[in-house]
Design a protein around this motif. Structure first.
Motif, PDB file in Angstrom:
ATOM      1  N   PRO A  10       0.812  -1.223   0.000  1.00 43.32           N
ATOM      2  CA  PRO A  10       0.000   0.000   0.000  1.00 43.32           C
ATOM      3  C   PRO A  10       0.842   1.267   0.000  1.00 43.32           C
ATOM      4  CG  PRO A  10      -0.959  -1.610   1.488  1.00 43.32           C
ATOM      5  CD  PRO A  10       0.371  -2.168   1.056  1.00 43.32           C
ATOM      6  N   ALA A  11       1.937   1.275   0.764  1.00 44.41           N
ATOM      7  CA  ALA A  11       2.788   2.467   0.811  1.00 44.41           C
ATOM      8  C   ALA A  11       3.407   2.744  -0.551  1.00 44.41           C
ATOM      9  CB  ALA A  11       3.874   2.292   1.871  1.00 44.41           C
ATOM     10  N   ALA A  12       3.884   1.700  -1.229  1.00 39.71           N
ATOM     11  CA  ALA A  12       4.489   1.884  -2.543  1.00 39.71           C
ATOM     12  C   ALA A  12       3.463   2.330  -3.575  1.00 39.71           C
ATOM     13  CB  ALA A  12       5.167   0.596  -2.991  1.00 39.71           C
ATOM     14  N   ALA A  13       2.246   1.796  -3.496  1.00 38.43           N
ATOM     15  CA  ALA A  13       1.200   2.220  -4.421  1.00 38.43           C
ATOM     16  C   ALA A  13       0.862   3.687  -4.218  1.00 38.43           C
ATOM     17  CB  ALA A  13      -0.046   1.354  -4.249  1.00 38.43           C
ATOM     18  N   LEU A  14       0.816   4.120  -2.964  1.00 40.69           N
ATOM     19  CA  LEU A  14       0.533   5.526  -2.707  1.00 40.69           C
ATOM     20  C   LEU A  14       1.671   6.410  -3.190  1.00 40.69           C
ATOM     21  CD1 LEU A  14      -1.330   7.676  -1.585  1.00 40.69           C
ATOM     22  CD2 LEU A  14      -0.245   7.352   0.650  1.00 40.69           C
ATOM     23  N   GLU A  15       2.909   5.987  -2.981  1.00 40.07           N
ATOM     24  CA  GLU A  15       4.039   6.781  -3.468  1.00 40.07           C
ATOM     25  C   GLU A  15       3.970   6.936  -4.982  1.00 40.07           C
ATOM     26  OE1 GLU A  15       6.263   8.585  -1.854  1.00 40.07           O
ATOM     27  OE2 GLU A  15       5.169   8.009  -0.043  1.00 40.07           O
ATOM     28  N   GLY A  16       3.584   5.869  -5.688  1.00 45.86           N
ATOM     29  CA  GLY A  16       3.408   5.981  -7.132  1.00 45.86           C
ATOM     30  C   GLY A  16       2.310   6.953  -7.496  1.00 45.86           C
ATOM     31  N   ALA A  17       1.213   6.923  -6.739  1.00 43.57           N
ATOM     32  CA  ALA A  17       0.109   7.859  -6.988  1.00 43.57           C
ATOM     33  C   ALA A  17       0.546   9.300  -6.747  1.00 43.57           C
ATOM     34  CB  ALA A  17      -1.080   7.503  -6.108  1.00 43.57           C
ATOM     35  N   VAL A  18       1.394   9.508  -5.744  1.00 43.50           N
ATOM     36  CA  VAL A  18       1.923  10.851  -5.477  1.00 43.50           C
ATOM     37  C   VAL A  18       2.758  11.331  -6.662  1.00 43.50           C
ATOM     38  CG1 VAL A  18       3.528  12.163  -4.032  1.00 43.50           C
ATOM     39  CG2 VAL A  18       1.861  10.634  -2.971  1.00 43.50           C
ATOM     40  N   GLU A  19       3.604  10.462  -7.208  1.00 44.63           N
ATOM     41  CA  GLU A  19       4.431  10.835  -8.356  1.00 44.63           C
ATOM     42  C   GLU A  19       3.565  11.096  -9.584  1.00 44.63           C
ATOM     43  OE1 GLU A  19       7.422  12.401  -9.819  1.00 44.63           O
ATOM     44  OE2 GLU A  19       7.798  11.363  -7.930  1.00 44.63           O
ATOM     45  N   LEU A  20       2.513  10.302  -9.745  1.00 44.19           N
ATOM     46  CA  LEU A  20       1.583  10.505 -10.851  1.00 44.19           C
ATOM     47  C   LEU A  20       0.886  11.859 -10.718  1.00 44.19           C
ATOM     48  CD1 LEU A  20       0.729   8.764 -13.283  1.00 44.19           C
ATOM     49  CD2 LEU A  20      -1.118   7.856 -11.878  1.00 44.19           C
ATOM     50  N   GLU A  21       0.510  12.218  -9.502  1.00 41.72           N
ATOM     51  CA  GLU A  21      -0.119  13.510  -9.252  1.00 41.72           C
ATOM     52  C   GLU A  21       0.839  14.659  -9.567  1.00 41.72           C
ATOM     53  OE1 GLU A  21      -2.913  16.447  -7.601  1.00 41.72           O
ATOM     54  OE2 GLU A  21      -3.021  14.564  -8.710  1.00 41.72           O
ATOM     55  N   GLU A  22       2.096  14.516  -9.165  1.00 40.45           N
ATOM     56  CA  GLU A  22       3.074  15.584  -9.417  1.00 40.45           C
ATOM     57  C   GLU A  22       3.330  15.747 -10.911  1.00 40.45           C
ATOM     58  OE1 GLU A  22       6.012  18.571  -8.904  1.00 40.45           O
ATOM     59  OE2 GLU A  22       4.212  17.922  -7.827  1.00 40.45           O
ATOM     60  N   ALA A  23       3.490  14.639 -11.637  1.00 42.71           N
ATOM     61  CA  ALA A  23       3.689  14.738 -13.080  1.00 42.71           C
ATOM     62  C   ALA A  23       2.463  15.345 -13.756  1.00 42.71           C
ATOM     63  CB  ALA A  23       3.988  13.357 -13.656  1.00 42.71           C
ATOM     64  N   SER A  24       1.281  14.984 -13.268  1.00 40.04           N
ATOM     65  CA  SER A  24       0.054  15.568 -13.818  1.00 40.04           C
ATOM     66  C   SER A  24      -0.003  17.066 -13.559  1.00 40.04           C
ATOM     67  CB  SER A  24      -1.169  14.885 -13.202  1.00 40.04           C
ATOM     68  OG  SER A  24      -1.233  13.521 -13.541  1.00 40.04           O
ATOM     69  N   ARG A  25       0.435  17.476 -12.368  1.00 37.72           N
ATOM     70  CA  ARG A  25       0.451  18.908 -12.044  1.00 37.72           C
ATOM     71  C   ARG A  25       1.336  19.675 -13.024  1.00 37.72           C
ATOM     72  NH1 ARG A  25       3.515  22.584  -9.771  1.00 37.72           N
ATOM     73  NH2 ARG A  25       5.197  21.082  -9.382  1.00 37.72           N
ATOM     74  N   ILE A  26       2.488  19.109 -13.329  1.00 44.21           N
ATOM     75  CA  ILE A  26       3.403  19.766 -14.264  1.00 44.21           C
ATOM     76  C   ILE A  26       2.790  19.837 -15.655  1.00 44.21           C
ATOM     77  CG2 ILE A  26       5.644  19.550 -15.404  1.00 44.21           C
ATOM     78  CD1 ILE A  26       6.636  18.219 -12.770  1.00 44.21           C
ATOM     79  N   VAL A  27       2.211  18.743 -16.101  1.00 40.72           N
ATOM     80  CA  VAL A  27       1.616  18.708 -17.445  1.00 40.72           C
ATOM     81  C   VAL A  27       0.446  19.679 -17.557  1.00 40.72           C
ATOM     82  CG1 VAL A  27       0.298  17.257 -19.032  1.00 40.72           C
ATOM     83  CG2 VAL A  27       2.380  16.375 -17.981  1.00 40.72           C
ATOM     84  N   VAL A  28      -0.401  19.725 -16.542  1.00 38.65           N
ATOM     85  CA  VAL A  28      -1.541  20.648 -16.576  1.00 38.65           C
ATOM     86  C   VAL A  28      -1.054  22.091 -16.580  1.00 38.65           C
ATOM     87  CG1 VAL A  28      -3.507  21.490 -15.221  1.00 38.65           C
ATOM     88  CG2 VAL A  28      -3.172  19.033 -15.551  1.00 38.65           C
ATOM     89  N   SER A  29       0.001  22.382 -15.818  1.00 35.87           N
ATOM     90  CA  SER A  29       0.510  23.762 -15.763  1.00 35.87           C
ATOM     91  C   SER A  29       1.138  24.184 -17.086  1.00 35.87           C
ATOM     92  CB  SER A  29       1.528  23.902 -14.626  1.00 35.87           C
ATOM     93  OG  SER A  29       2.729  23.202 -14.915  1.00 35.87           O
ATOM     94  N   LEU A  30       1.615  23.198 -17.864  1.00 28.56           N
ATOM     95  CA  LEU A  30       2.255  23.498 -19.150  1.00 28.56           C
ATOM     96  C   LEU A  30       1.296  23.388 -20.332  1.00 28.56           C
ATOM     97  CD1 LEU A  30       5.633  21.576 -18.679  1.00 28.56           C
ATOM     98  CD2 LEU A  30       5.317  24.053 -18.704  1.00 28.56           C
ATOM     99  N   HIS A  31       0.057  23.019 -20.079  1.00 30.48           N
ATOM    100  CA  HIS A  31      -0.884  22.779 -21.170  1.00 30.48           C
ATOM    101  C   HIS A  31      -1.030  24.018 -22.048  1.00 30.48           C
ATOM    102  CE1 HIS A  31      -4.047  20.890 -23.388  1.00 30.48           C
ATOM    103  NE2 HIS A  31      -4.919  21.829 -23.080  1.00 30.48           N
ATOM    104  N   GLY A  32      -0.922  23.817 -23.364  1.00 28.57           N
ATOM    105  CA  GLY A  32      -1.021  24.914 -24.320  1.00 28.57           C
ATOM    106  C   GLY A  32       0.303  25.589 -24.615  1.00 28.57           C
ATOM    107  N   ARG A  33       1.376  25.162 -23.931  1.00 26.72           N
ATOM    108  CA  ARG A  33       2.701  25.721 -24.161  1.00 26.72           C
ATOM    109  C   ARG A  33       3.618  24.659 -24.769  1.00 26.72           C
ATOM    110  NH1 ARG A  33       3.868  28.361 -18.186  1.00 26.72           N
ATOM    111  NH2 ARG A  33       1.806  29.319 -17.873  1.00 26.72           N
ATOM    112  N   GLU A  34       4.727  25.104 -25.329  1.00 27.56           N
ATOM    113  CA  GLU A  34       5.739  24.166 -25.791  1.00 27.56           C
ATOM    114  C   GLU A  34       6.583  23.736 -24.597  1.00 27.56           C
ATOM    115  OE1 GLU A  34       8.094  25.526 -28.996  1.00 27.56           O
ATOM    116  OE2 GLU A  34       6.387  25.925 -30.324  1.00 27.56           O
ATOM    117  N   TYR A  35       6.933  22.448 -24.557  1.00 29.12           N
ATOM    118  CA  TYR A  35       7.790  21.973 -23.474  1.00 29.12           C
ATOM    119  C   TYR A  35       8.578  20.765 -23.976  1.00 29.12           C
ATOM    120  CZ  TYR A  35       3.937  18.622 -22.767  1.00 29.12           C
ATOM    121  OH  TYR A  35       2.969  17.664 -22.935  1.00 29.12           O
TER     122      TYR A  35
END
Length: 216
Positions: free
Chosen positions: A170-195
């Motif tokens: 469970p701890a490892a699954a949550l850590e993966g979900a945290v990383e998925l959330e962080e990557a999603s945050r970056i992608v959403v913040s860059l949406h519509g821009r070149e990166y």
């Protein structure tokens, strides 16, 4: 409850509390499960993840039948589909965290992954995460849509819904979900821009070193 089930139950409840503490499970949303000795422990329907108690979890058998405890979350079919894909997985976490949910509403980066290889940490800790086509939460159709996706992966975004992550605990699954959330945050913040994204050779080097996959 035997010692192995008790330990898994305590770990599952701890992961639920941490998910809420991190702001990744608003209200009574999200669900978590752990698999031990042919049984699946799961958060009950309607219970917030920070309100889980080891003795109050649902226990279901290999066929999804209730063995003890209250009725499981309606997303049991989704969790069972993920376990069928990954026999080595011992835990699954499904969350409605804000940025992963936002990213799940965007067009996928590719046919194989909803998110691009935006950071080395996404590649080395999660791997690719395809977009599961929308079907109603808790429906057999949602589980079937996950089952139908090709290739190897241990994480996914559910279209217009949230994230799904499987791991060895469970701890490892949550850590993966945290990383998925962080990557999603970056992608959403860059949406519509070149990166920029990681080059294929860099992705290959990371997946080989850390045992993740980015093969579609």
């Amino acid at each position: 409850m035997n010692p192995a089930l008790r330990e898994a139950a305590e770990q599952l409840c701890a992961a639920g509390r941490r998910a809420v503490g991190l702001g990744m499970s608003p209200g009574a949303s999200g669900n978590v499960s752990a698999r031990v000795d042919g049984l699946t422990l799961m958060s009950p329907t309607g219970v917030p993840l920070d309100g889980l108690e080891p003795g109050g979890l649902s226990v279901v058998d290999r066929d999804g039948g209730l063995v003890s405890g209250p009725p499981p979350s309606k997303e049991l079919p989704l969790h069972r589909s993920m376990y069928e894909r990954l026999p080595e997985a011992a835990a699954v976490v499904h969350l409605h965290s804000p940025h992963a949910t936002a990213a799940s509403c965007l067009p996928p980066w590719s046919a194989g992954s909803a998110l691009p290889p935006i950071t080395p940490y996404l590649v080395m800790r999660v791997g690719r995460a395809p977009l599961v086509p929308y079907s109603a939460p808790g429906s057999a159709g949602l589980a079937d849509n996950l089952t139908a996706l090709p290739g190897r992966f241990r994480a996914a975004l559910l279209a217009n819904h949230g994230s799904l992550m499987a791991a060895g605990s469970p701890a490892a699954a949550l850590e993966g979900a945290v990383e998925l959330e962080e990557a999603s945050r970056i992608v959403v913040s860059l949406h519509g821009r070149e990166y920029s994204v990681l080059a294929p050779e860099d992705v290959k080097e990371l997946t080989e070193r850390y045992g993740t996959t980015w093969d579609v």
